[in-house]
Design a protein around this motif. Sequence first.
Motif, PDB file in Angstrom:
ATOM      1  N   SER A  34      48.761  13.705 -65.989  1.00  0.00           N
ATOM      2  CA  SER A  34      49.772  14.108 -65.546  1.00  0.00           C
ATOM      3  C   SER A  34      49.304  14.996 -64.182  1.00  0.00           C
ATOM      4  O   SER A  34      50.208  15.073 -63.467  1.00  0.00           O
ATOM      5  CB  SER A  34      50.186  15.089 -66.363  1.00  0.00           C
ATOM      6  OG  SER A  34      49.389  16.262 -66.928  1.00  0.00           O
ATOM      7  N   THR A  35      48.150  15.552 -64.301  1.00  0.00           N
ATOM      8  CA  THR A  35      47.794  16.204 -63.140  1.00  0.00           C
ATOM      9  C   THR A  35      47.543  15.309 -61.887  1.00  0.00           C
ATOM     10  O   THR A  35      47.993  15.514 -60.859  1.00  0.00           O
ATOM     11  CB  THR A  35      46.252  17.109 -63.261  1.00  0.00           C
ATOM     12  OG1 THR A  35      46.442  17.699 -64.457  1.00  0.00           O
ATOM     13  CG2 THR A  35      45.819  17.490 -61.995  1.00  0.00           C
ATOM     14  N   VAL A  36      46.985  14.148 -62.159  1.00  0.00           N
ATOM     15  CA  VAL A  36      46.965  13.205 -61.200  1.00  0.00           C
ATOM     16  C   VAL A  36      48.272  12.766 -60.471  1.00  0.00           C
ATOM     17  O   VAL A  36      48.622  12.603 -59.445  1.00  0.00           O
ATOM     18  CB  VAL A  36      46.397  11.706 -61.581  1.00  0.00           C
ATOM     19  CG1 VAL A  36      46.562  10.689 -60.739  1.00  0.00           C
ATOM     20  CG2 VAL A  36      44.878  11.760 -62.027  1.00  0.00           C
ATOM     21  N   GLU A  37      49.157  12.572 -61.570  1.00  0.00           N
ATOM     22  CA  GLU A  37      50.572  12.281 -60.921  1.00  0.00           C
ATOM     23  C   GLU A  37      51.229  13.515 -59.949  1.00  0.00           C
ATOM     24  O   GLU A  37      51.898  13.188 -59.201  1.00  0.00           O
ATOM     25  CB  GLU A  37      51.655  12.120 -62.088  1.00  0.00           C
ATOM     26  CG  GLU A  37      51.224  10.942 -63.039  1.00  0.00           C
ATOM     27  CD  GLU A  37      51.434   9.504 -62.439  1.00  0.00           C
ATOM     28  OE1 GLU A  37      52.136   9.596 -61.087  1.00  0.00           O
ATOM     29  OE2 GLU A  37      51.313   8.273 -63.025  1.00  0.00           O
ATOM     30  N   THR A  38      51.011  14.564 -60.561  1.00  0.00           N
ATOM     31  CA  THR A  38      51.416  15.610 -59.847  1.00  0.00           C
ATOM     32  C   THR A  38      51.021  15.801 -58.406  1.00  0.00           C
ATOM     33  O   THR A  38      51.467  15.812 -57.373  1.00  0.00           O
ATOM     34  CB  THR A  38      51.077  16.945 -60.544  1.00  0.00           C
ATOM     35  OG1 THR A  38      51.740  17.137 -61.592  1.00  0.00           O
ATOM     36  CG2 THR A  38      51.573  18.525 -59.564  1.00  0.00           C
ATOM     37  N   HIS A  39      49.872  15.528 -58.286  1.00  0.00           N
ATOM     38  CA  HIS A  39      48.813  15.484 -56.877  1.00  0.00           C
ATOM     39  C   HIS A  39      49.434  14.086 -56.213  1.00  0.00           C
ATOM     40  O   HIS A  39      49.823  14.578 -54.803  1.00  0.00           O
ATOM     41  CB  HIS A  39      47.198  15.087 -57.160  1.00  0.00           C
ATOM     42  CG  HIS A  39      46.696  16.390 -57.662  1.00  0.00           C
ATOM     43  ND1 HIS A  39      46.843  17.387 -57.033  1.00  0.00           N
ATOM     44  CD2 HIS A  39      45.421  16.429 -58.487  1.00  0.00           C
ATOM     45  CE1 HIS A  39      45.972  18.552 -57.549  1.00  0.00           C
ATOM     46  NE2 HIS A  39      45.387  17.791 -58.481  1.00  0.00           N
ATOM     47  N   ARG A  40      49.602  13.311 -56.733  1.00  0.00           N
ATOM     48  CA  ARG A  40      50.535  12.132 -56.118  1.00  0.00           C
ATOM     49  C   ARG A  40      51.906  12.595 -55.329  1.00  0.00           C
ATOM     50  O   ARG A  40      52.000  11.897 -54.448  1.00  0.00           O
ATOM     51  CB  ARG A  40      50.592  10.822 -56.914  1.00  0.00           C
ATOM     52  CG  ARG A  40      49.210  10.015 -57.318  1.00  0.00           C
ATOM     53  CD  ARG A  40      49.456   8.850 -58.058  1.00  0.00           C
ATOM     54  NE  ARG A  40      48.445   8.058 -58.171  1.00  0.00           N
ATOM     55  CZ  ARG A  40      48.363   6.599 -58.453  1.00  0.00           C
ATOM     56  NH1 ARG A  40      49.452   6.056 -58.641  1.00  0.00           N
ATOM     57  NH2 ARG A  40      47.550   6.072 -58.655  1.00  0.00           N
ATOM     58  N   ARG A  41      52.474  13.027 -56.389  1.00  0.00           N
ATOM     59  CA  ARG A  41      53.932  13.556 -55.693  1.00  0.00           C
ATOM     60  C   ARG A  41      53.596  14.556 -54.563  1.00  0.00           C
ATOM     61  O   ARG A  41      54.378  14.234 -53.592  1.00  0.00           O
ATOM     62  CB  ARG A  41      54.594  14.296 -56.814  1.00  0.00           C
ATOM     63  CG  ARG A  41      55.191  13.062 -58.014  1.00  0.00           C
ATOM     64  CD  ARG A  41      56.382  13.759 -58.690  1.00  0.00           C
ATOM     65  NE  ARG A  41      55.706  15.138 -59.589  1.00  0.00           N
ATOM     66  CZ  ARG A  41      55.370  14.759 -60.749  1.00  0.00           C
ATOM     67  NH1 ARG A  41      55.213  13.596 -61.269  1.00  0.00           N
ATOM     68  NH2 ARG A  41      54.786  15.915 -61.357  1.00  0.00           N
ATOM     69  N   ASN A  42      52.842  15.333 -54.721  1.00  0.00           N
ATOM     70  CA  ASN A  42      52.609  16.435 -53.401  1.00  0.00           C
ATOM     71  C   ASN A  42      52.205  15.670 -52.321  1.00  0.00           C
ATOM     72  O   ASN A  42      52.696  16.157 -51.373  1.00  0.00           O
ATOM     73  CB  ASN A  42      51.585  17.587 -54.241  1.00  0.00           C
ATOM     74  CG  ASN A  42      52.165  18.237 -55.268  1.00  0.00           C
ATOM     75  OD1 ASN A  42      53.535  18.382 -55.543  1.00  0.00           O
ATOM     76  ND2 ASN A  42      51.414  19.051 -55.956  1.00  0.00           N
ATOM     77  N   LEU A  43      51.240  14.918 -52.593  1.00  0.00           N
ATOM     78  CA  LEU A  43      50.568  14.622 -51.071  1.00  0.00           C
ATOM     79  C   LEU A  43      51.603  13.589 -50.546  1.00  0.00           C
ATOM     80  O   LEU A  43      51.708  13.305 -49.252  1.00  0.00           O
ATOM     81  CB  LEU A  43      49.031  13.688 -51.544  1.00  0.00           C
ATOM     82  CG  LEU A  43      49.187  12.316 -52.277  1.00  0.00           C
ATOM     83  CD1 LEU A  43      49.460  11.216 -51.098  1.00  0.00           C
ATOM     84  CD2 LEU A  43      47.855  12.194 -52.847  1.00  0.00           C
ATOM     85  N   LYS A  44      52.349  12.834 -51.448  1.00  0.00           N
ATOM     86  CA  LYS A  44      53.281  11.835 -50.620  1.00  0.00           C
ATOM     87  C   LYS A  44      54.658  12.810 -49.961  1.00  0.00           C
ATOM     88  O   LYS A  44      54.927  12.446 -48.929  1.00  0.00           O
ATOM     89  CB  LYS A  44      53.922  10.919 -51.718  1.00  0.00           C
ATOM     90  CG  LYS A  44      53.137   9.833 -52.276  1.00  0.00           C
ATOM     91  CD  LYS A  44      53.674   9.132 -53.329  1.00  0.00           C
ATOM     92  CE  LYS A  44      52.856   8.054 -53.864  1.00  0.00           C
ATOM     93  NZ  LYS A  44      53.323   7.378 -55.085  1.00  0.00           N
ATOM     94  N   LYS A  45      54.724  13.960 -50.541  1.00  0.00           N
ATOM     95  CA  LYS A  45      55.737  14.881 -49.983  1.00  0.00           C
ATOM     96  C   LYS A  45      55.154  15.450 -48.584  1.00  0.00           C
ATOM     97  O   LYS A  45      55.931  15.358 -47.547  1.00  0.00           O
ATOM     98  CB  LYS A  45      55.989  16.000 -50.848  1.00  0.00           C
ATOM     99  CG  LYS A  45      57.044  16.790 -50.489  1.00  0.00           C
ATOM    100  CD  LYS A  45      57.755  17.889 -51.399  1.00  0.00           C
ATOM    101  CE  LYS A  45      58.623  18.968 -50.928  1.00  0.00           C
ATOM    102  NZ  LYS A  45      58.902  20.003 -51.881  1.00  0.00           N
ATOM    103  N   LYS A  46      53.940  15.729 -48.900  1.00  0.00           N
ATOM    104  CA  LYS A  46      53.193  16.372 -47.560  1.00  0.00           C
ATOM    105  C   LYS A  46      53.087  15.491 -46.341  1.00  0.00           C
ATOM    106  O   LYS A  46      53.258  15.852 -45.171  1.00  0.00           O
ATOM    107  CB  LYS A  46      51.646  16.907 -47.881  1.00  0.00           C
ATOM    108  CG  LYS A  46      51.969  18.082 -48.730  1.00  0.00           C
ATOM    109  CD  LYS A  46      50.568  18.687 -49.020  1.00  0.00           C
ATOM    110  CE  LYS A  46      50.610  20.018 -49.902  1.00  0.00           C
ATOM    111  NZ  LYS A  46      49.176  20.390 -50.467  1.00  0.00           N
ATOM    112  N   LEU A  47      53.023  14.069 -46.754  1.00  0.00           N
ATOM    113  CA  LEU A  47      52.621  13.173 -45.621  1.00  0.00           C
ATOM    114  C   LEU A  47      53.891  12.610 -45.273  1.00  0.00           C
ATOM    115  O   LEU A  47      53.904  11.648 -44.252  1.00  0.00           O
ATOM    116  CB  LEU A  47      51.531  12.110 -46.278  1.00  0.00           C
ATOM    117  CG  LEU A  47      50.318  12.533 -46.504  1.00  0.00           C
ATOM    118  CD1 LEU A  47      49.392  11.488 -47.179  1.00  0.00           C
ATOM    119  CD2 LEU A  47      49.390  13.259 -45.240  1.00  0.00           C
ATOM    120  N   GLY A  48      54.991  12.753 -46.129  1.00  0.00           N
ATOM    121  CA  GLY A  48      56.321  12.324 -45.634  1.00  0.00           C
ATOM    122  C   GLY A  48      56.563  10.808 -45.963  1.00  0.00           C
ATOM    123  O   GLY A  48      57.290  10.098 -45.103  1.00  0.00           O
ATOM    124  N   THR A  49      55.799  10.355 -46.776  1.00  0.00           N
ATOM    125  CA  THR A  49      55.732   8.781 -46.955  1.00  0.00           C
ATOM    126  C   THR A  49      55.399   8.589 -48.617  1.00  0.00           C
ATOM    127  O   THR A  49      54.621   9.164 -49.128  1.00  0.00           O
ATOM    128  CB  THR A  49      55.177   8.059 -45.991  1.00  0.00           C
ATOM    129  OG1 THR A  49      55.196   6.613 -46.362  1.00  0.00           O
ATOM    130  CG2 THR A  49      53.613   8.315 -46.209  1.00  0.00           C
TER     131      THR A  49
END
Length: 237
Positions: free
Chosen positions: A206-221
């Motif tokens: 779940s922590t990995v999934e959170t990091h995935r969502r956050n980095l995609k949001k920050k990178l805009g893709t």
Amino acid sequence: MKQIVSLPSTNNKEMTLEERIQQKISEVAAVANDLPAVVIVLNFQKGMTVEYMSPRGTRELGFTLEQIREMGEEYHARFFNPEDSPEQIAKVTDLINKNSDDEIASLFQQVRASKDHSWAWHLTTLKILMRDDEGKVLLTIALAFPIDPLHHVTSKVARLLEENIFLRKNYNRYGRLSERERQILKHISLGKSASESAEELFISVSTVETHRRNLKKKLGTSSFFELTQYARAFDLI
């Protein structure tokens, strides 16, 4: 093209600054046609305006030297890709600030004669050519070598240049990522699943999934291709 006439030999201290500029340009023009590059002399005390360009360069741009000189500072915006400007300005500024005859600046430039033409890559090397009476940089000389689009290494060079452009465009976005998010980005680019990342990094799925969502949001893709571009450009893979 305006003809440049060599000035008679005289003591430099007896010559005006403009006369010394013309003498220096005459010396450059005398050998410019023998060089396998476009030769450009820029005046840094007039906003990096063109003082001289060899005939090879004026032919490529389709303008006379006098026309190019009259463009003033517009010359750069007219013929060069603005996406390359930040890096070029930084390198040239560093060259001027160091103000040393031992320093050179090398950079890749995309040039085109008009909007109807395609961008053509050039490798340009600059150095200081002349200073004023106070020791401030007055003229620089640049040699611009065209990169042959049919050469077998050109495609590799082009990929490196495109990667460099991507890096410059997205540096601020990438800089917003935490160290852990960069690790997750690397794993995504390597095709690792969330469970594989969790096991290797000793964190929960779940922590990995959170990091995935956050980095995609920050990178805009959320595009796998674009995420891989980030990982490659910033040396994660």
